[in-house]
Scaffold this active site. Structure first.
Site, PDB file in Angstrom:
ATOM      1  N   TYR A  61      36.573  44.795  37.064  1.00 33.04           N
ATOM      2  CA  TYR A  61      36.506  43.222  36.910  1.00 33.04           C
ATOM      3  C   TYR A  61      35.913  43.068  38.399  1.00 33.04           C
ATOM      4  O   TYR A  61      36.557  43.118  39.474  1.00 33.04           O
ATOM      5  CB  TYR A  61      37.999  42.459  36.973  1.00 33.04           C
ATOM      6  N   GLY A 217      40.534  30.351  26.469  1.00 31.07           N
ATOM      7  CA  GLY A 217      40.625  29.080  26.520  1.00 31.07           C
ATOM      8  C   GLY A 217      40.140  28.171  25.430  1.00 31.07           C
ATOM      9  O   GLY A 217      40.458  26.999  25.456  1.00 31.07           O
TER      10      GLY A 217
END
Length: 339
Positions: A61, A217
């Site tokens: 990441y 989301g």
């Protein structure tokens, strides 16, 4: 955020006890646009203060940035909070200096190399759950898991996990060493694991740490059709966020919003509560990047869904009702869980 009592769940028959919601930290460093470092650290601290224990990350990441961020947050946390934190780390993805992706490496020597760097970046003496992010097609899963098992024996890792693997691979891995959990995408609009994978993990006494519970989301109730996404935002390329797919999927969210309003909760809380309701062996990971979103997500723990609620949710958002694959075609090809 004041201390609250968070129910706990156990990762498999061999894994640790964790809070019923974990914190997915990826978005604090990568793939969803710019993030605020100070707010990210404050969110990690608030999560620990509230009783969250599992912090999920990946060494790839933002090329180690996320691990260093977690390490910084842990160093700045009170000792008691630091000790309650459990690290869940994915490894194996190969990146280039330009941020590009070039496959996965599950060779035993690579496993140990990845672990050495993660321990240093996180500033810890062991990783609580360690897993390869995607199966390396050139290395038998037995060899990759066997290498993690050696790290367990040496004390550098506590428990072995898997990520995005299918039922057959789960069986092979579990025959090699005890597996605590499998990390899989699971949400109201992402239910593919229910056919073969979930029955297999339950048969073998393995838990599921569910990521993408708000579908990046999309079903949070906060995503607008006219939202501008930057080039570094994964959703700018995600099939579910494109054109007619997005319009259709946001229509599902509006159906969910009606039910949420009837219960006096937010859309996100209803969606997270649905995942929580699927079984004690499932631990949702909430990808909150701010304290505000963290507080909202933790509110899902107070949402009680009865049979009528669950039936209404199923009717509003039936399985397979979303349009678009969960990843672009190239990424889908790497998912053992989809084969």
């Amino acid at each position: 955020m004041a201390d609250m009592t968070i129910p706990t769940r156990t990762l498999g028959t061999t894994g640790p006890q964790v809070a019923a919601l974990g914190l997915g930290c990826m978005g604090m460093s990568a793939l969803y646009g710019e993030a605020d470092r100070g707010e990210s650290i404050a969110t990690i601290h608030a999560a620990l203060e509230a009783g969250v224990t599992l912090l999920d990350t990946g060494d790839f990441y933002a090329m180690g940035h996320n691990e260093m961020l977690i390490g910084e947050a842990l160093r700045a946390a009170p000792a008691a909070r630091r000790e309650q934190a459990l690290t869940s780390v994915k490894f194996g993805a190969l990146r280039g200096p330009d941020g590009g992706w070039s496959g996965y490496d599950g060779r035993p020597a690579a496993v140990k190399n990845f672990a050495a760097y993660s321990l240093q970046r996180l500033g810890v003496d062991h990783i609580d759950v360690y897993r390869i992010a995607r199966v390396d097609p050139d290395v038998p899963i037995e060899e990759t898991v066997g290498a993690i098992a050696e790290l367990v024996e040496q004390g550098y890792v506590r428990h072995i996990g898997l990520s995005e693997v299918g039922a057959d691979t789960i069986r092979r891995a579990a025959a090699t060493a005890p597996i605590a959990d499998v990390q899989l995408e699971y949400a109201l609009i992402t239910r593919g694991i229910e056919d073969r994978i979930l029955p297999t993990t339950r048969e073998l006494g393995i838990s599921v740490t569910a990521y993408g519970v708000l579908s990046r989301g999309l079903i949070s109730g906060h995503f607008a059709a006219d939202r501008q996404l930057g080039a570094s935002d994964y959703r700018a390329y995600s099939p579910r966020f494109q054109g007619d797919n997005l319009q259709h999927n946001l229509g599902l969210v509006e159906q969910l919003r009606k039910l949420a309003e009837q219960k006096g909760v937010s859309v996100a809380q209803l969606a997270i509560a649905w995942v929580l309701s699927r079984g004690e062996d499932i631990v949702p990971l909430i990808g909150a990047r701010t304290r505000e979103r963290l507080t909202e997500s933790l509110g899902a723990l107070d949402v009680v869904l009865d049979a009528a609620d669950l039936a209404a949710i199923e009717a509003a958002v039936p399985a397979d009702s979303a349009l678009g694959e969960r990843y672009p075609a190239e990424a889908m090809a790497h998912l053992d869980s989809e084969h």
